[in-house]
Every structure is written in structure tokens, then in C-alpha cells.
Design an enzyme around this catalytic site. Structure first.
Site, short mmCIF file in Angstrom:
data_model
loop_
_atom_site.label_atom_id
_atom_site.label_comp_id
_atom_site.label_asym_id
_atom_site.label_seq_id
_atom_site.Cartn_x
_atom_site.Cartn_y
_atom_site.Cartn_z
N LYS A 169 11.14 115.65 -94.24
CA LYS A 169 11.07 113.69 -94.31
C LYS A 169 11.41 112.89 -93.26
CE LYS A 169 16.35 114.71 -94.72
NZ LYS A 169 17.23 115.13 -95.49
N TYR A 175 24.03 90.43 -72.38
CA TYR A 175 24.46 89.32 -73.44
C TYR A 175 26.16 89.56 -73.80
CZ TYR A 175 20.28 88.33 -75.68
OH TYR A 175 18.90 87.69 -75.65
N ARG A 211 27.22 115.00 -104.11
CA ARG A 211 25.98 114.47 -104.63
C ARG A 211 24.44 114.45 -105.09
NH1 ARG A 211 22.66 113.98 -98.43
NH2 ARG A 211 21.59 115.74 -99.57
N MET A 259 17.68 93.87 -78.03
CA MET A 259 16.23 94.12 -78.81
C MET A 259 15.32 94.86 -78.54
SD MET A 259 14.23 91.40 -81.74
CE MET A 259 16.13 90.71 -81.97
C1 LIG Z 1 17.46 116.52 -94.77
C2 LIG Z 1 17.96 118.34 -96.10
C3 LIG Z 1 18.20 119.52 -95.20
C4 LIG Z 1 17.93 119.32 -93.88
O1 LIG Z 1 19.37 119.31 -93.57
P1 LIG Z 1 19.12 119.83 -91.53
O2 LIG Z 1 20.27 119.57 -92.18
O3 LIG Z 1 18.74 118.74 -91.02
O4 LIG Z 1 18.77 121.22 -91.56
C5 LIG Z 1 18.01 121.00 -95.99
N1 LIG Z 1 18.45 120.21 -97.55
C6 LIG Z 1 18.25 119.06 -98.41
C7 LIG Z 1 18.49 118.14 -99.40
C8 LIG Z 1 18.72 117.47 -97.31
O5 LIG Z 1 18.27 116.76 -97.78
#
Ligand SMILES: *Cc1c(COP(=O)(O)O)cnc(C)c1O
Length: 363
Positions: free
Chosen positions: A32, A257, A129, A305
Site C-alpha cells: 500500500k 528561517y 480500528r 520547503m
Molecule cells: C499496513 C498494514 C499491515 C502491514 O503493517 P507493517 O507494520 O508495515 O508490517 C498489515 N495489515 C494491515 C491490516 C495493515 O493495514
């Protein structure tokens, strides 16, 4: 003048290490967020090469990008919008994570007759979650069972996600997960793939591995637990910027800055063309480490930036040399973890927020 060097061979290597560690019949690598900033297709191909047989994404669009890139392995996507049409994902043979009755209905509405949707029921065992709350399990599982009986879905998996709080908290979630399996069994469903752990759990709670682990960070060589430092992960990303200006300045010069840094003697300043628009965290102002020709320095003054300044003292650096921000500590380079510490965050955020202005060079 900017570069993120991505090493697919490192990802393949890490996936091999993970396969050895997890010893599960299936291994899902999470790609992802554009493969955690490494490029989704690059990461996906390298993961499959290294021995993964599943890929995971959050969004269905990310899963579809993998298909468009010619990836035909199993892919699981677990995040979709409440009004999203899921038929493109189903037609592309993407497995979907389902956390509620509403989501199950949404999947069923998108099914083409004769081609059941492959789903993984997701349970909340204590992360708070996504996933169904324990009080909803029975109704959700029964609905999934009747949908399976009528040929519209196949319940492939049951999964949950850990909070990563401690091995004790993981074990507690593991017990709640066992309850979910028992409820699922009581409605007559035995999933082919039970999956629980991600990077942290795979190293620290191996008893929860079940049939598959879902690993992201560790596959990219980001050691998210101490144990990963011992198994020889190789960081797959090296971010660097070319010194675009080197100049001698006097003592007492305010730098950047807000003048949060002031030179303490006559010195040399080197300018690196990377800033917060490129994902270099502004919170690492005055602390973020860099190496130039193997010598270690840190950001001097605020990260702006597009650029930041490094006080290199009397070191003989010159324009055109490269400053490495994070790469492989085994080669003396700072790590993404060090940048995370400097910015008060986690290495996940450092690698995934890398800006689009930095060309990815795959080698
Ligand atoms: C992002 C995610 C993972 C992977 O997590 P890592 O800590 O990067 O290994 C696995 N399962 C779900 C549901 C996730 O959202």
C-alpha cells in the site's frame, strides 16, 4: 540533484528472511501507499520474486494498479469507500476485507452471477480500528455463511490486526481471535487462511502467525523491532541530494528561517536541495543526520520547503557531491529510523511520505 535509490534486490532478500522467520504456508507483503514510498509495482515484483505469494493493499485502486501492471498473484485489499462500486475489484479477482454487515452487502451488490466474491472477514480483537466488534460477529458470520451457501461469496479468510502495544497485549488479542474462530466455526465456516500479524507481531509474537503473515515495513528493510536488527534486513531505499551550493561564511551568521542555528566560527555551509515538500520532516530541523562522502553531519537551521543547510565546518566538501539522508547503516549511512527519531515520529512516516519530486531510481 535529488534521488531516491530503490533496490528491489533488497526487498527480495528481506522477503526471504521473513519467509524463514514466519514459516507460514502463505506470505503476504503489503505494498500500500505506493509500496511504502518505494513504488508499488517495483515492490510487488520484488516481493513475489523473494517468495511472497500474496500482496496486500489498503485501497482497491492500489490493488487494481497491481493488476494493470501485470501482477496476477493473490491480492487482498481491505479499505474501500462506503459508496464505492466494488465490481472492478471483483472482476480483477481482488480479495476484499469485510468488517461489517454493510460492507458485506456492498460486496454482494457488486458480484457478477457465477463469480463469487472472495472475502476475508475482519474482526476487531482490540485494536479499536477496523474490523467487526465481537458483538457483531455472529450476525456478520451468519450472513457471510448464507451468502456463501447461495454462491455469491467465498469466505477465504478471517483476519485481525494487532495494536503493537506489547507482546502481552498481542497475546490477549490472540485469545480474542481464537474466540472469533470458534464463532465462525459454530456457523459452519472454516476459513482457508487465518492471518493476524504484521511486521511487529511477526517478530515479537510468532505464536500468532497462523496461516499467513501480512508484512510491510520489515520487507522494505525498516527494522521496526530490535529483533529485526539481528536478522540482516537490507534497507531498500536511499535518499540523497546533491550539494548545489557550498560557501564559506563568517562566525555568528544566522542560518535559515527564524535563525534557529548560528555559526560558532568561520565555517562552510553546504546546501542540499531537499525540503519538507519532498517529505523531509521539518521537525528534524537542526537534528536530521546526513553523510557526505562518508562523513557525518546534521541539518543546521530549519528545513525549508525545497532545501536545507548543513554546517560542514572545515571539511573539504564541494558542489556536486551527494548528501545521503537515509540509506543503509551497514554502509555508514544514516537510517530512516534515525530520521524518525530526529523528527519525533516513526520510520514508516519517513519512507511513505517521500515526495513525488524525488525521482525513484530503481537499480
Ligand atoms: C499496513 C498494514 C499491515 C502491514 O503493517 P507493517 O507494520 O508495515 O508490517 C498489515 N495489515 C494491515 C491490516 C495493515 O493495514
Amino acid at each position: 540533484m535529488r534521488e531516491a535509490l530503490i533496490r528491489p534486490a533488497a526487498i527480495s532478500h528481506n522477503v526471504g528472511v521473513l519467509a524463514e522467520m514466519a514459516k507460514t504456508p502463505n506470505l503476504l507483503i503489503v505494498v500500500k501507499a505506493d509500496g511504502y514510498g518505494h513504488g508499488a509495482l517495483t515492490a510487488a515484483r520484488a516481493a513475489l520474486e523473494g517468495g511472497a505469494n500474496w500482496l496486500g493493499t489498503a485501497d482497491t485502486s492500489e490493488a487494481l494498479e497491481l493488476r494493470a501492471g501485470g501482477i496476477d498473484s493473490r491480492v487482498l485489499a481491505w479499505l474501500f469507500g462506503p459508496t464505492e462500486d466494488l465490481s472492478p475489484a471483483l472482476e480483477a479477482g481482488i480479495d476484499l476485507g469485510v468488517s461489517s454487515l454493510t460492507q458485506l452487502d456492498q460486496v454482494i451488490r457488486a458480484v457478477t452471477p457465477g463469480r463469487p466474491a472472495r472475502i476475508h472477514l475482519k474482526v476487531d480483537t482490540g485494536l479499536g480500528r477496523s474490523g467487526a466488534d465481537p458483538r457483531e460477529w455472529e450476525a456478520l458470520f451468519q450472513a457471510a455463511k448464507s451468502a456463501q451457501d447461495s454462491g455469491v461469496v467465498v469466505v477465504v479468510g478471517l483476519f485481525t490486526h494487532l495494536s503493537g502495544t506489547s507482546p502481552e497485549a498481542d497475546a490477549k488479542q490472540g485469545l480474542v481471535y481464537e474466540d472469533a474462530l470458534a464463532v465462525l466455526d459454530s456457523v459452519g465456516l472454516q476459513p482457508e487462511i487465518r492471518h493476524v500479524t504484521s511486521s511487529i507481531g511477526t517478530s515479537d509474537s510468532p505464536a500468532l502467525a497462523h496461516d499467513m503473515v501480512r508484512v510491510g515495513a520489515a520487507a522494505y528493510g525498516v527494522p521496526v523491532t530490535p529483533r529485526y536488527h539481528e536478522v540482516g534486513l537490507i534497507p531498500a531505499m536511499r535518499v540523497s541530494g546533491q550539494l548545489i551550493l557550498v560557501k564559506r561564511v563568517q562566525e555568528g551568521l544566522g542560518v535559515g528561517y527564524g535563525h534557529t542555528y548560528r555559526t560558532s566560527s568561520e565555517t562552510t555551509l553546504a546546501l542540499v536541495p531537499l525540503g519538507y515538500a519532498d517529505g523531509i520532516p521539518r521537525h528534524a530541523s537542526n537534528t536530521g543526520p546526513v553523510t557526505i562522502e562518508g562523513q557525518r553531519f546534521h541539518v543546521s537551521g530549519r528545513i525549508s520547503m525545497d532545501q536545507f543547510t548543513v554546517d560542514v565546518g572545515d571539511s573539504a566538501v564541494h558542489e556536486g557531491q551527494w548528501a545521503v539522508l537515509w540509506g543503509d547503516p551497514a554502509h555508514g549511512e544514516p537510517s530512516a529510523n534515525e530520521w524518525a527519531e530526529a523528527a519525533g515520529t516513526i520510520a514508516y512516516e519517513i519512507v511513505t511520505r517521500l515526495g513525488s519530486r524525488i525521482p525513484r531510481v530503481v537499480a
